[in-house]
Design an enzyme around this catalytic site. Structure first.
Site, PDB file in Angstrom:
ATOM      1  CE  LYS A 138      -2.152  -4.175  -6.433  1.00  0.00           C
ATOM      2  NZ  LYS A 138      -0.816  -4.689  -6.714  1.00  0.00           N
ATOM      3  CD  GLN A 194      -3.197  -6.965  -3.001  1.00  0.00           C
ATOM      4  OE1 GLN A 194      -3.863  -7.701  -3.994  1.00  0.00           O
ATOM      5  NE2 GLN A 194      -1.925  -6.515  -3.631  1.00  0.00           N
ATOM      6  NE  ARG A 217       5.443  -3.583  -4.561  1.00  0.00           N
ATOM      7  CZ  ARG A 217       4.282  -3.736  -4.059  1.00  0.00           C
ATOM      8  NH1 ARG A 217       3.640  -3.552  -3.018  1.00  0.00           N
ATOM      9  NH2 ARG A 217       3.244  -3.870  -5.231  1.00  0.00           N
ATOM     10  N   GLY A 273       0.982  -1.055  -0.087  1.00  0.00           N
ATOM     11  CA  GLY A 273       0.020   0.042   0.041  1.00  0.00           C
ATOM     12  C   GLY A 273       0.775   1.328  -0.213  1.00  0.00           C
ATOM     13  CB  ALA A 274       1.117   4.328  -2.186  1.00  0.00           C
ATOM     14  CG  ASP A 300      -0.342   1.679  -5.741  1.00  0.00           C
ATOM     15  OD1 ASP A 300      -1.698   1.493  -6.103  1.00  0.00           O
ATOM     16  OD2 ASP A 300       0.223   1.256  -4.640  1.00  0.00           O
TER      17      ASP A 300
END
Ligand code: MRU
Length: 364
Positions: free
Chosen positions: A253, A201, A88, A52-53, A242
């Protein structure tokens, strides 16, 4: 938010220890881990123990603090600054947090960096909580407005994708902040939770945290959302992000774009909860957002709890099948009704976003 009555956060300090929840164990086991060094923070982000950002950004800030504890020299700082952002690629909060920490620490003498870094990481985490709470307040006004147009006794149905809940942040969540606040003040709210293949998720995290807080919700397969929208069963969609480009294009996502298309076709409002650290004013549009490609096994296999209570993986495709696994997609700004930011609901277009965040406008 609470887990079994205990207040929890996505990342926190216990004495000098940096603690996280290992999200790969949820929903079957609640496990915490200690991050002791920069490499632990990198592993936590890369292996999605945290994800999660906003939480990736906060964990990276603590990662810089751990790096300074071990080596506060210029070389130590440069090493953290180089390696953390590689963990990431898509969530801009990662590079944002590392750059913020580095610009604060670089002018300081090495002897002062460890203490300053820890204080700055704590401050960044607290700021995340405040930002998400403010997003929740603005979102609550929106939800109340839509709920007020429903017939008496009808519940408000929200569709969300992936996990943009408190687990994706330090606390509150982005998309869920307004949902928690609405539920807490008596709005009859119900959430359709996309399972969000391949890593699920929605099924494993969003359903778990909504359930812990007592928010009514129903899990649906990713392909059901469009059908429910056609049937008039969804009042609005709220998702996280994100990275938002300067023109309002939204990266989130994989599968978010299809939901936005279905929402537009069915005149369902499609909102994106977007904290300002997730806005990348240096990117002109969503075309240049780096999309993470993940391992084939995430698509070829599913994992779950066996009847014996063990977490097991099972193959769902014939041996030899190849898979393609882009982790994110980009929803064009024209499909987004509004960005719910900490400064209010902002139109997803360059001028409106620059007006809302004049200090961040780098005129991409
Ligand atoms: O790959 P993840 O689990 O880190 O991705 C997170 C998301 O894309 C979520 O949808 C979320 O909305 C963005 S973070 C609040």
């Amino acid at each position: 938010m609470r887990v079994n009555g205990v207040a929890r956060r996505g990342v926190w300090l216990e004495g000098r220890e940096v603690m996280i929840i290992d999200q790969t164990a949820l929903p079957h086991r609640f496990e915490t881990r200690v991050l002791r060094a920069l490499d632990d923070a990198i592993d936590a982000i890369r292996h999605m123990w945290v994800r999660g950002a906003p939480l990736i950004g906060a964990t990276a800030a603590f990662g810089v603090a751990l790096a300074m504890r071990a080596d506060a020299s210029d070389a130590g700082l440069a090493d953290a600054e180089r390696r953390l952002p590689l963990a990431r690629p898509t969530a801009v909060n990662l590079a944002w947090a590392v750059a913020r920490m580095a610009s604060l620490l670089r002018p300081l003498p090495p002897s002062r960096r460890a203490a300053a870094a820890l204080a700055a990481a704590v401050e960044l985490a607290e700021e995340d909580v405040a930002i998400n709470s403010a997003i929740g307040d603005h979102g609550l006004v929106l939800l109340r407005g839509i709920a007020a147009r429903k017939k008496p006794g009808e519940r408000l149905n929200i569709l969300t994708h992936c996990n943009a809940g408190w687990l994706a942040t330090v606390d509150w969540g982005t998309a869920t902040a307004a949902i928690y606040k609405a539920h807490d003040c008596g709005v009859d709210v119900h959430v359709y939770v996309d399972e969000t293949r391949p890593r699920n998720q929605g099924a494993s995290l969003t359903a778990w945290e909504l359930g812990n807080h007592g928010v009514p919700h129903t899990l649906i397969v990713d392909n059901a959302g469009g059908h429910l929208m056609r049937l008039g069963m969804v009042d609005l969609c709220v998702v996280g992000t994100d990275r938002v480009a300067a023109n309002g294009d939204v990266c989130n996502k994989i599968g978010t774009y299809l939901k936005a298309l279905a929402a537009r076709d069915n005149e369902v409002p499609f909102y994106v909860a977007a904290p300002s650290p997730s806005i990348d004013f240096a990117l002109a549009d969503g075309g240049d957002i780096p999309i993470e490609f993940r391992g084939e096994e995430e698509v070829l296999e599913v994992s779950g709890l066996s009847a014996e209570g063990d977490v097991v993986s099972a193959r769902v495709a014939p041996a030899g099948t190849r898979a393609l696994n882009p982790g994110f997609d980009v929803t064009p700004a024209r499909l987004v009704t509004g960005l719910i930011t900490e400064r209010g609901v902002v139109r997803p277009e360059r001028a409106a976003m620059a007006r809302a965040f004049p200090e961040r406008n780098t005129s991409a």
